[in-house]
Design a protein around this motif. Structure first.
Motif, PDB file in Angstrom:
ATOM      1  N   ALA A 143      70.075  94.420   3.897  1.00  0.00           N
ATOM      2  CA  ALA A 143      70.400  94.732   5.294  1.00  0.00           C
ATOM      3  C   ALA A 143      71.098  93.545   5.940  1.00  0.00           C
ATOM      4  O   ALA A 143      70.820  92.384   5.608  1.00  0.00           O
ATOM      5  CB  ALA A 143      69.141  95.084   6.088  1.00  0.00           C
ATOM      6  N   ALA A 144      71.998  93.834   6.872  1.00  0.00           N
ATOM      7  CA  ALA A 144      72.681  92.778   7.618  1.00  0.00           C
ATOM      8  C   ALA A 144      71.694  92.046   8.521  1.00  0.00           C
ATOM      9  O   ALA A 144      70.675  92.608   8.948  1.00  0.00           O
ATOM     10  CB  ALA A 144      73.806  93.379   8.457  1.00  0.00           C
ATOM     11  N   LYS A 145      71.988  90.813   8.816  1.00  0.00           N
ATOM     12  CA  LYS A 145      71.119  90.029   9.692  1.00  0.00           C
ATOM     13  C   LYS A 145      71.032  90.670  11.075  1.00  0.00           C
ATOM     14  O   LYS A 145      72.034  91.135  11.625  1.00  0.00           O
ATOM     15  CB  LYS A 145      71.632  88.599   9.810  1.00  0.00           C
ATOM     16  CG  LYS A 145      71.479  87.781   8.530  1.00  0.00           C
ATOM     17  CD  LYS A 145      71.908  86.340   8.724  1.00  0.00           C
ATOM     18  CE  LYS A 145      71.684  85.517   7.453  1.00  0.00           C
ATOM     19  NZ  LYS A 145      72.072  84.097   7.631  1.00  0.00           N
ATOM     20  N   GLY A 146      69.823  90.696  11.611  1.00  0.00           N
ATOM     21  CA  GLY A 146      69.608  91.196  12.958  1.00  0.00           C
ATOM     22  C   GLY A 146      69.859  92.681  13.145  1.00  0.00           C
ATOM     23  O   GLY A 146      70.143  93.118  14.251  1.00  0.00           O
ATOM     24  N   SER A 147      69.697  93.476  12.071  1.00  0.00           N
ATOM     25  CA  SER A 147      70.056  94.896  12.148  1.00  0.00           C
ATOM     26  C   SER A 147      68.868  95.848  12.030  1.00  0.00           C
ATOM     27  O   SER A 147      69.041  97.059  12.164  1.00  0.00           O
ATOM     28  CB  SER A 147      71.053  95.241  11.035  1.00  0.00           C
ATOM     29  OG  SER A 147      70.464  95.101   9.756  1.00  0.00           O
ATOM     30  N   VAL A 148      67.684  95.330  11.809  1.00  0.00           N
ATOM     31  CA  VAL A 148      66.542  96.174  11.428  1.00  0.00           C
ATOM     32  C   VAL A 148      65.438  96.092  12.480  1.00  0.00           C
ATOM     33  O   VAL A 148      65.179  95.030  13.056  1.00  0.00           O
ATOM     34  CB  VAL A 148      66.000  95.729  10.043  1.00  0.00           C
ATOM     35  CG1 VAL A 148      64.749  96.497   9.662  1.00  0.00           C
ATOM     36  CG2 VAL A 148      67.079  95.885   8.982  1.00  0.00           C
ATOM     37  N   SER A 179      66.672  89.690   8.610  1.00  0.00           N
ATOM     38  CA  SER A 179      67.193  91.057   8.742  1.00  0.00           C
ATOM     39  C   SER A 179      66.758  91.722  10.047  1.00  0.00           C
ATOM     40  O   SER A 179      67.426  92.640  10.519  1.00  0.00           O
ATOM     41  CB  SER A 179      66.737  91.914   7.559  1.00  0.00           C
ATOM     42  OG  SER A 179      65.366  92.243   7.666  1.00  0.00           O
ATOM     43  N   LEU A 180      65.661  91.259  10.615  1.00  0.00           N
ATOM     44  CA  LEU A 180      65.107  91.904  11.807  1.00  0.00           C
ATOM     45  C   LEU A 180      65.845  91.522  13.083  1.00  0.00           C
ATOM     46  O   LEU A 180      66.331  90.403  13.233  1.00  0.00           O
ATOM     47  CB  LEU A 180      63.631  91.536  11.966  1.00  0.00           C
ATOM     48  CG  LEU A 180      62.659  92.223  11.010  1.00  0.00           C
ATOM     49  CD1 LEU A 180      61.311  91.503  11.002  1.00  0.00           C
ATOM     50  CD2 LEU A 180      62.481  93.689  11.406  1.00  0.00           C
ATOM     51  N   LYS A 273      50.506  92.700  11.453  1.00  0.00           N
ATOM     52  CA  LYS A 273      51.731  93.011  12.199  1.00  0.00           C
ATOM     53  C   LYS A 273      52.316  91.709  12.736  1.00  0.00           C
ATOM     54  O   LYS A 273      51.751  91.081  13.631  1.00  0.00           O
ATOM     55  CB  LYS A 273      51.410  93.962  13.344  1.00  0.00           C
ATOM     56  CG  LYS A 273      52.617  94.375  14.174  1.00  0.00           C
ATOM     57  CD  LYS A 273      52.196  95.347  15.275  1.00  0.00           C
ATOM     58  CE  LYS A 273      53.372  95.827  16.110  1.00  0.00           C
ATOM     59  NZ  LYS A 273      52.945  96.799  17.155  1.00  0.00           N
ATOM     60  N   PHE A 274      53.449  91.307  12.165  1.00  0.00           N
ATOM     61  CA  PHE A 274      54.163  90.110  12.603  1.00  0.00           C
ATOM     62  C   PHE A 274      55.373  90.511  13.437  1.00  0.00           C
ATOM     63  O   PHE A 274      55.963  91.578  13.224  1.00  0.00           O
ATOM     64  CB  PHE A 274      54.637  89.294  11.400  1.00  0.00           C
ATOM     65  CG  PHE A 274      53.531  88.762  10.536  1.00  0.00           C
ATOM     66  CD1 PHE A 274      52.884  87.586  10.861  1.00  0.00           C
ATOM     67  CD2 PHE A 274      53.144  89.422   9.389  1.00  0.00           C
ATOM     68  CE1 PHE A 274      51.868  87.074  10.073  1.00  0.00           C
ATOM     69  CE2 PHE A 274      52.126  88.932   8.570  1.00  0.00           C
ATOM     70  CZ  PHE A 274      51.493  87.758   8.918  1.00  0.00           C
ATOM     71  N   VAL A 275      55.766  89.651  14.341  1.00  0.00           N
ATOM     72  CA  VAL A 275      56.920  89.912  15.203  1.00  0.00           C
ATOM     73  C   VAL A 275      57.897  88.744  15.121  1.00  0.00           C
ATOM     74  O   VAL A 275      57.498  87.584  15.050  1.00  0.00           O
ATOM     75  CB  VAL A 275      56.483  90.135  16.668  1.00  0.00           C
ATOM     76  CG1 VAL A 275      57.686  90.278  17.586  1.00  0.00           C
ATOM     77  CG2 VAL A 275      55.621  91.394  16.781  1.00  0.00           C
TER      78      VAL A 275
END
Length: 277
Positions: A143-148, A179-180, A273-275
């Motif tokens: 997945a692209a960075k910052g896309s999920v 990715s998040l 659950k991590f953020v």
């Protein structure tokens, strides 16, 4: 004064309408998730494990929505894929962080072949599932960075420990973090080793310390938002010949002590659950 009361009444009405709308949306999401869990696409053997794995409670805890972009790392035989794919098909996106079809490892090639066959066998459910490559630490391209919105993994961390120790686990966590989106969630379910028992360098029992997972996740930037005992099993002392695989559904010791292992049930598991701040 009359205008003040009218303003208060209007604000109250708007607040109630908003709350009602939010509740309706939540209920619709809940029903959609329940429908995916009870759907005909589920294999009977997988559905039989719901009582031990609590998919509805677990995914709800992670905050999944039908509009989410979700990465599932190491989907294995597709136990959770059977739920995630139909739930996300129309409004969201499911990306499988799966094995590389060109990997040197025959095991990896066989695994991705089995997953592809499963997806191809039911296109009305799995036609929109995207496959990314996940072969840590050398290749993690899913997945692209910052896309999920959400990255999830179920009972896999011990494998990453076995494959390369702390550095390998950190590389997986770092890629998930990258990715998040900001505010995105990393949801983890893993076999839990009691704090008083030693975790060896290979996590050879299949169990790992909860504190170990939290420490490595926080080392790449994650913040622990919540823990849940949804998947806890107080009957499991994590002390079995052949480790966690002695328990159902694997029964690695075959008929030896099978009744005792069946009475214990599946392993005691952490649910974290991590953020991404």
């Amino acid at each position: 004064m009359k205008k003040v009361f009218q303003a208060i009444a209007l604000a109250g009405a708007l607040s109630a309408a908003f709350a009602g709308s939010a509740q309706a949306a939540t209920e619709a999401t809940d029903q959609a998730l329940k429908a995916a869990i009870s759907g005909a696409q589920r294999t009977p053997a997988n559905a039989a494990r719901d009582g031990a794995r609590h998919p509805y409670e677990t995914l709800s805890f992670f905050g999944i929505k039908p509009t989410s972009t979700v990465v599932e790392l190491s989907p294995g035989g597709g136990w959770y894929t059977e739920i995630l794919a139909p739930y996300l098909r129309d409004q969201g996106k499911l990306i499988e962080g799966a094995n590389d079809p060109n990997a040197a490892s025959e095991y990896s090639r066989r695994s991705i072949d089995r997953l592809k066959q499963k997806l191809a066998a039911n296109p009305s459910v799995y036609d929109k599932v995207q496959l990314g490559i996940f072969e840590p630490p050398s290749k993690q391209d899913y997945a692209a960075k910052g896309s999920v919105d959400l990255v999830v993994t179920f009972r896999n961390i011990h494998n990453w420990v076995d494959d390369g120790g702390d550095a390998n686990v950190k590389s997986v966590f770092q890629t998930a973090y990258d990715s998040l989106k900001k505010g995105g969630v990393f949801g983890v379910v893993e076999h839990r080793l009691p704090a008083g028992k030693a975790q060896d360098a290979k996590a050879s029992s299949g169990y790992v310390h909860e504190a170990y997972v939290i420490k490595l996740a926080e080392s790449v930037g994650f913040k622990l938002q919540a823990k849940s005992e949804i998947n806890a099993n107080p009957k499991d002392n994590a002390d079995h010949e052949n480790g966690v695989w002695a328990l159902p559904p694997t029964y690695a010791n075959k008929e030896k002590n099978r009744d005792a292992y069946q009475a214990i049930g599946e392993s005691d598991r952490m649910t974290l659950k991590f953020v991404k701040p």
